[in-house]
Design an enzyme around this catalytic site. Structure first.
Site, PDB file in Angstrom:
ATOM      1  N   HIS A  60       0.823  -1.226   0.000  1.00 65.50           N
ATOM      2  CA  HIS A  60       0.000   0.000   0.000  1.00 65.50           C
ATOM      3  C   HIS A  60       0.854   1.273   0.000  1.00 65.50           C
ATOM      4  O   HIS A  60       1.577   1.542   0.969  1.00 65.50           O
ATOM      5  CB  HIS A  60      -0.909  -0.033   1.239  1.00 65.50           C
ATOM      6  CG  HIS A  60      -1.772   1.168   1.412  1.00 65.50           C
ATOM      7  ND1 HIS A  60      -2.932   1.375   0.696  1.00 65.50           N
ATOM      8  CD2 HIS A  60      -1.649   2.249   2.219  1.00 65.50           C
ATOM      9  CE1 HIS A  60      -3.487   2.520   1.067  1.00 65.50           C
ATOM     10  NE2 HIS A  60      -2.723   3.076   1.992  1.00 65.50           N
ATOM     11  N   HIS A  62       1.039   5.595  -1.795  1.00 62.71           N
ATOM     12  CA  HIS A  62       0.371   6.686  -2.528  1.00 62.71           C
ATOM     13  C   HIS A  62       1.500   7.482  -3.185  1.00 62.71           C
ATOM     14  O   HIS A  62       1.901   8.524  -2.675  1.00 62.71           O
ATOM     15  CB  HIS A  62      -0.372   7.633  -1.578  1.00 62.71           C
ATOM     16  CG  HIS A  62      -1.422   7.005  -0.706  1.00 62.71           C
ATOM     17  ND1 HIS A  62      -2.766   7.189  -0.908  1.00 62.71           N
ATOM     18  CD2 HIS A  62      -1.345   6.235   0.399  1.00 62.71           C
ATOM     19  CE1 HIS A  62      -3.466   6.563   0.036  1.00 62.71           C
ATOM     20  NE2 HIS A  62      -2.627   5.972   0.845  1.00 62.71           N
ATOM     21  N   GLU A 140      -8.791   5.162  -7.093  1.00 60.04           N
ATOM     22  CA  GLU A 140      -9.502   5.533  -5.859  1.00 60.04           C
ATOM     23  C   GLU A 140     -10.788   6.300  -6.151  1.00 60.04           C
ATOM     24  O   GLU A 140     -10.827   7.173  -7.020  1.00 60.04           O
ATOM     25  CB  GLU A 140      -8.592   6.410  -4.990  1.00 60.04           C
ATOM     26  CG  GLU A 140      -9.229   6.822  -3.660  1.00 60.04           C
ATOM     27  CD  GLU A 140      -8.305   7.706  -2.815  1.00 60.04           C
ATOM     28  OE1 GLU A 140      -7.835   7.231  -1.781  1.00 60.04           O
ATOM     29  OE2 GLU A 140      -8.050   8.861  -3.217  1.00 60.04           O
ATOM     30  N   HIS A 178     -12.045   4.892  -0.755  1.00 64.06           N
ATOM     31  CA  HIS A 178     -11.140   5.517   0.193  1.00 64.06           C
ATOM     32  C   HIS A 178     -11.367   5.095   1.635  1.00 64.06           C
ATOM     33  O   HIS A 178     -10.444   4.642   2.304  1.00 64.06           O
ATOM     34  CB  HIS A 178     -11.150   7.055   0.069  1.00 64.06           C
ATOM     35  CG  HIS A 178     -10.252   7.700   1.085  1.00 64.06           C
ATOM     36  ND1 HIS A 178     -10.733   8.349   2.196  1.00 64.06           N
ATOM     37  CD2 HIS A 178      -8.901   7.752   1.200  1.00 64.06           C
ATOM     38  CE1 HIS A 178      -9.721   8.785   2.928  1.00 64.06           C
ATOM     39  NE2 HIS A 178      -8.602   8.445   2.336  1.00 64.06           N
ATOM     40  N   HIS A 205      -9.200   2.202   3.262  1.00 65.47           N
ATOM     41  CA  HIS A 205      -8.718   2.618   4.591  1.00 65.47           C
ATOM     42  C   HIS A 205      -9.853   2.387   5.587  1.00 65.47           C
ATOM     43  O   HIS A 205     -10.997   2.748   5.304  1.00 65.47           O
ATOM     44  CB  HIS A 205      -8.349   4.104   4.594  1.00 65.47           C
ATOM     45  CG  HIS A 205      -7.210   4.449   3.673  1.00 65.47           C
ATOM     46  ND1 HIS A 205      -7.400   4.816   2.360  1.00 65.47           N
ATOM     47  CD2 HIS A 205      -5.873   4.495   3.882  1.00 65.47           C
ATOM     48  CE1 HIS A 205      -6.228   5.060   1.797  1.00 65.47           C
ATOM     49  NE2 HIS A 205      -5.280   4.875   2.694  1.00 65.47           N
ATOM     50  N   GLU A 208      -8.864   4.070  10.998  1.00 67.58           N
ATOM     51  CA  GLU A 208      -7.487   4.535  11.153  1.00 67.58           C
ATOM     52  C   GLU A 208      -7.322   5.389  12.405  1.00 67.58           C
ATOM     53  O   GLU A 208      -6.268   5.375  13.028  1.00 67.58           O
ATOM     54  CB  GLU A 208      -7.111   5.338   9.898  1.00 67.58           C
ATOM     55  CG  GLU A 208      -5.700   5.878   9.887  1.00 67.58           C
ATOM     56  CD  GLU A 208      -5.387   6.606   8.592  1.00 67.58           C
ATOM     57  OE1 GLU A 208      -6.318   6.815   7.785  1.00 67.58           O
ATOM     58  OE2 GLU A 208      -4.217   6.962   8.405  1.00 67.58           O
ATOM     59  N   ASP A 307       2.651   2.886   3.293  1.00 71.26           N
ATOM     60  CA  ASP A 307       1.764   4.000   2.998  1.00 71.26           C
ATOM     61  C   ASP A 307       2.544   4.965   2.099  1.00 71.26           C
ATOM     62  O   ASP A 307       3.632   4.613   1.624  1.00 71.26           O
ATOM     63  CB  ASP A 307       1.287   4.690   4.288  1.00 71.26           C
ATOM     64  CG  ASP A 307      -0.220   5.036   4.242  1.00 71.26           C
ATOM     65  OD1 ASP A 307      -0.769   5.123   3.138  1.00 71.26           O
ATOM     66  OD2 ASP A 307      -0.822   5.215   5.306  1.00 71.26           O
TER      67      ASP A 307
END
Ligand code: MCF
Ligand code: FE
Length: 403
Positions: A60, A62, A140, A178, A205, A208, A307
């Site tokens: 995972h 971004h 996404e 998301h 996600h 969190e 991440d």
């Protein structure tokens, strides 16, 4: 065909086999691992204290946020989210070819052969589609405003189609919803349907932050203020359990899960989903630490991931698992180390739906080699010593080719 010989080979198979003074034979796929294998034209002895294991997989990331170094504010989830909204545009504009290349290079040096990439705009596609590493590209969807749902959906479909049109053996496509607080249930349903029909993996996600827990349970707290400020929409749209249930019969990975309740972990297990754990991201956004012991006791598979650079200072996956090892103080380092190596190889491969992550006949020849500073006499200590002493690898093979 290539044959490599090393002091230690970690297969990362079901039995956690570790071979001493052994060999691996491969072309595009792994042919055989063992002792005294047949001769071939290209044979390399990697020398004393050398290690061969499956290449790592960062489940995972971004990468579109890779320009971030000091822009985003850490220490509190909502403060971070506000800083993302403020800087997102300029961070994206400033992340072009070089920026993506640097991010991919850092992963490559740390022995990563594949990564799961969350893309919110599709603008990253042209920069990463020729990456030397394998990609699972998660388009996404994000948005709760009922008036904008159709536009968001059409935009999503266009991005999805573009990514599907360039699929090949190193570039696969997935879908990212998301989170339960940021996507309208109508969109969630439509997009899960697409994932089911096209058999695409999903990432989302989940739980969190404490703010997310409170918002979804009670419709109160910091998220209420956040939504009132930005979206004038102050009602949570879905219950967490109902959210998880929607992913039944899909291949889903729930990212973070720091504030998941027992019944939610049990639902995740029931629908055969997995979890991605991003400890440095969780630390920097100051949301707490995933209860790995609970995850293990409930027999849920987990991967460990970095991440994005939106919530990390590095994309080096060896650093990430070393940090995990040091953060989970309740778990025995020797046994946690074994699980962490699984988390970045076979478990991450399963999460992304890839045919790698272990050195078994027929798997893709995605392999790393490196050297330890000294001999490890008792191989039960090998996983821990690898995590303590490895930052970068000597060789990385992807589909049997050195990159
Ligand atoms: O995983 C971290 C923290 N949690 C949620 N989202 C993100 C993370 N890093 C980047 N993001 C992205 C997310 O994909 O930030 C945006 C989304 O596009 C947040 S919502 C404006
Ligand atoms: Fe994330």
């Amino acid at each position: 065909m290539i044959k490599l010989k090393a002091s230690y080979i970690l297969l990362m198979d079901e039995k956690y086999t570790i071979l001493k003074d052994a060999e691996i034979l491969f072309d595009k796929k792994i042919i055989e691992v063992g002792h005294n294998l047949p001769k071939c034209e290209k044979e390399i002895d990697l020398g004393t204290n050398s290690v061969i294991m499956p290449a790592l997989i960062n489940s995972h990331t971004h990468l579109e946020f890779s320009h971030n170094k000091t822009h985003l504010e850490y220490g509190d989830f909502i403060i971070w989210l506000n800083s993302v909204l403020k800087h997102r545009e300029s961070l994206f504009v400033n992340c072009k070819g070089d920026c993506f290349k640097k991010a991919i290079d850092e992963m490559k040096k740390s022995g990563v052969c594949a990564f799961g990439e969350i893309s919110s705009t599709g603008d990253d596609l042209k920069y990463i589609k020729h990456s030397p590493l394998k990609i699972v590209y998660f388009n996404e969807i994000i948005g709760t405003n009922p008036a904008a749902l159709d536009i968001l959906y059409q935009d999503f479909l266009a991005r999805l189609d573009e990514s599907l049109s360039i699929q090949n053996e190193k570039f696969k496509v997935g879908i990212s919803i998301h989170s339960p607080y940021s996507v309208h249930p109508i969109l969630i349903d439509k997009i899960i349907e697409i994932a089911k029909t096209k058999n695409l993996p999903i990432q989302t996600h989940f739980m969190e932050s404490k703010a997310e827990r409170r918002w979804l349970d009670e419709g109160e707290g910091e998220f209420k203020l956040f939504f009132e400020k930005h979206f004038k929409n102050a009602k949570p749209l879905i219950k967490p359990l109902e959210f998880i249930e929607k992913f039944k019969n899909t291949k889903t990975t729930f990212i973070h899960c720091v504030y998941a309740k027992d019944e939610e972990f049990e639902k995740i297990k029931e629908i055969k989903a997995s979890i991605a754990h991003c400890p440095i991201s969780n630390r920097l956004l100051n949301v707490g630490l995933l209860d790995l012991e609970k995850v293990k006791n409930k027999s849920i598979d987990y991967s460990v991931a970095t991440d994005g650079l939106s919530s990390n200072y590095s994309l080096n996956l060896f650093k990430e698992i070393r940090t995990s090892l040091l953060m989970h103080i309740g778990l025995h380092p020797k046994y946690l180390a074994k699980d962490l190596l699984k988390a970045v190889t076979i478990n991450a491969a399963k999460s992304l739906g890839l045919n790698n992550g272990s050195l078994e006949t027929g798997k893709d020849a995605d392999i790393i080699t490196f050297k330890l500073p000294n001999i490890v006499k008792d191989i039960s200590n090998l996983p821990l010593q690898i995590i303590l002493h490895t930052n970068e690898v000597d060789k990385l093979y992807i589909n049997g080719k050195e990159v």
